[in-house]
Write an enzyme that holds these catalytic residues in place. Structure first.
Site, PDB file in Angstrom:
ATOM      1  N   HIS A  61       0.806  -1.221   0.000  1.00  0.00           N
ATOM      2  CA  HIS A  61       0.000   0.000   0.000  1.00  0.00           C
ATOM      3  C   HIS A  61       0.839   1.271   0.000  1.00  0.00           C
ATOM      4  CE1 HIS A  61      -3.416  -2.647   0.906  1.00  0.00           C
ATOM      5  NE2 HIS A  61      -4.173  -1.639   0.520  1.00  0.00           N
ATOM      6  N   GLY A  62       2.064   1.209   0.454  1.00  0.00           N
ATOM      7  CA  GLY A  62       2.858   2.423   0.406  1.00  0.00           C
ATOM      8  C   GLY A  62       4.201   2.292   1.094  1.00  0.00           C
TER       9      GLY A  62
END
Length: 468
Positions: free
Chosen positions: A320-321
């Site tokens: 996700h990041g």
């Protein structure tokens, strides 16, 4: 370009549909590839070459694996090179700054790297090309020899920038032959309009409340404001992302494709395990098939199963990041999934259903703080305010105003996050067929009109998952 824009709705989409349907069947994959490249290049004119390179790179790797199928050393080398290349591109653009920043902090260095913007959708199309090569390597799917068809699979604009993540085996047959009919087109249009309404009328409106709370200094937040804000974000991210997924699936149907369902009312779940079977289903399915099961799944004893779960949830957060927030967020959910497998699911099963619902929602809401607040320190301070440990007051004038002006919207969102509206629509179609023939199209026209009116007058139209 995003689906919830006037440019897409009244220019790009109508022209694409017209060209697609007047073209012979044999040319339609090529049409999809060309318009998808235009769609992507509209916002990413330079980064389109990264996507094209990834497509050609893994197309060639698939051919080479198929050609040297019986020479295991060569095939393994090609496979490893493919995985390294795909993950290397993803790692460079998404994680290089994160790694260097942490090295600088640990070793007191000052290494400089170029601050490059993240190519839109790179996490999604990288996973798609990787799944293709993995499946060809494992001989699960036949190699695709037509680069136009393979390019259409990777670049297909409905699911390009934010999923759902479509595995090649799921769509291979549809690239060769797919049903196109007026009924399927109508079903797709309905699904698209529902997704558009979820995104524009619901997610955007409740997102304004979270934007206001997030912009407030933590010292000035009351307990009630903190809860209203994070509940607003909890609803915003669901209607934003599920709305986009509905639009993607609807567009797919309009062009003859069936994409997998990506959300199945996750907020009605009675456990965290169930929540993740209903939330971002395509991502969970990808990690289960290509990480969890190859690592041994639950076949090698409890300790290895827990290890495999830990790996999957670490990677889920990292996907996700490039931030410790996301890693901690992933491990946080992994912890609850593991304790549910150990004993908690059995305990919840003996309790009334509402206990499981409340527990799950509390875990998820706190998880969204880790996901959305910019760093771990701020996230901890926000959670402290939520539970009255920050020394802030319980409520203030701003909190009461936000509650009174948004309470109807909260109620509507809560209802729409359940299967109830869908059941009502199905009931209208089945039991009131004559009235439904008139009423249902009018409802969708109203959704379209209201969404368009909102887009004309409002400037707040974010899409949360573009950053992943």
């Amino acid at each position: 370009m995003v689906f919830s824009s006037l440019l897409f709705l009244f220019f790009f989409l109508p022209i694409t549909v017209l060209i697609y349907y007047i073209s012979p069947m044999n040319f339609r994959n090529a049409i999809l590839l060309v318009v998808s490249l235009i769609f992507y290049a509209w916002g990413e004119p330079l980064y389109i070459f990264i996507m094209i390179f990834s497509t050609v790179f893994d197309y060639i790797n698939g051919l080479l694996i198929d050609k040297y199928r019986h020479r295991k050393l060569i095939v393994r080398s090609i496979f490893i090179g493919s995985m390294a290349g795909s993950l290397g591109i993803l790692g460079f653009f998404k994680y290089a700054n994160f790694v260097v920043d942490n090295i600088n902090q640990v070793f007191q260095l000052n290494i400089q790297v170029a601050d490059l913007p993240l190519p839109v959708g790179i996490s999604f199309y990288t996973f798609q090309t990787m799944s293709y090569v993995i499946d060809v390597y494992l001989d699960k799917v036949p190699v695709q020899k037509n680069i136009i068809s393979f390019g259409a699979y990777v670049a297909m604009f409905p699911q390009l920038v934010a999923g759902p993540i479509v595995k090649y085996g799921y769509i291979a047959g549809q690239l060769v032959s797919r049903k196109v009919s007026l009924d399927r087109f109508g079903e797709g249009a309905e699904l698209f309009i529902r997704g558009l309404a979820k995104k524009v009328l619901l997610a955007n409106n409740i997102g304004l409340l979270w934007a206001s709370v997030k912009a407030t200094q933590i010292e000035e937040l009351s307990v009630l404001s903190a809860w209203l804000g994070i509940i607003a974000f909890t609803l915003q991210i669901y209607f934003d992302f599920s709305g986009y997924s509905d639009m993607a699936r609807g567009l797919g149907k309009m062009f003859g494709f069936d994409f997998m369902e990506n959300f199945r009312y996750p907020y009605i779940s009675k456990s965290v395990t169930e929540f993740w079977r209903r939330w971002h289903i395509s991502l969970g399915s990808w990690f289960r098939e290509y990480v969890y099961i190859p690592f041994g799944g639950n076949r090698s004893g409890l300790m290895k199963q827990l290890r495999n779960l830990l790996v999957v949830w670490f990677l889920t957060g990292l996907w996700h990041g490039a931030s410790w927030n996301f890693i901690v967020w992933g491990l946080y959910f992994g912890f609850f999934v593991m304790i549910e497998k150990l004993f908690l699911l059995q305990s919840l099963g003996r309790r009334p259903a509402f206990v499981g619902h409340v527990y799950t929602l509390m875990v998820v809401i706190i998880g969204w703080v880790l996901f959305e607040v910019e760093n771990l320190t701020s996230a901890w301070r926000f959670i402290s305010v939520m539970f009255g440990f920050g020394g802030n007051g319980f409520a203030d004038q701003q909190a009461l105003y936000d509650l009174s002006t948004n309470i109807v919207l909260f109620f509507v969102l809560a209802i729409c996050a359940t299967p109830l509206p869908g059941k009502m629509l199905s009931c209208m179609k089945e039991k009131w067929r004559i009235a439904g023939v008139i009423t249902i199209p009018l409802v969708y026209l109203l959704f379209m009109f209201l969404s368009t009116a909102y887009l004309v007058n409002e400037t707040y139209n974010p899409f949360l998952y573009f950053r992943f």
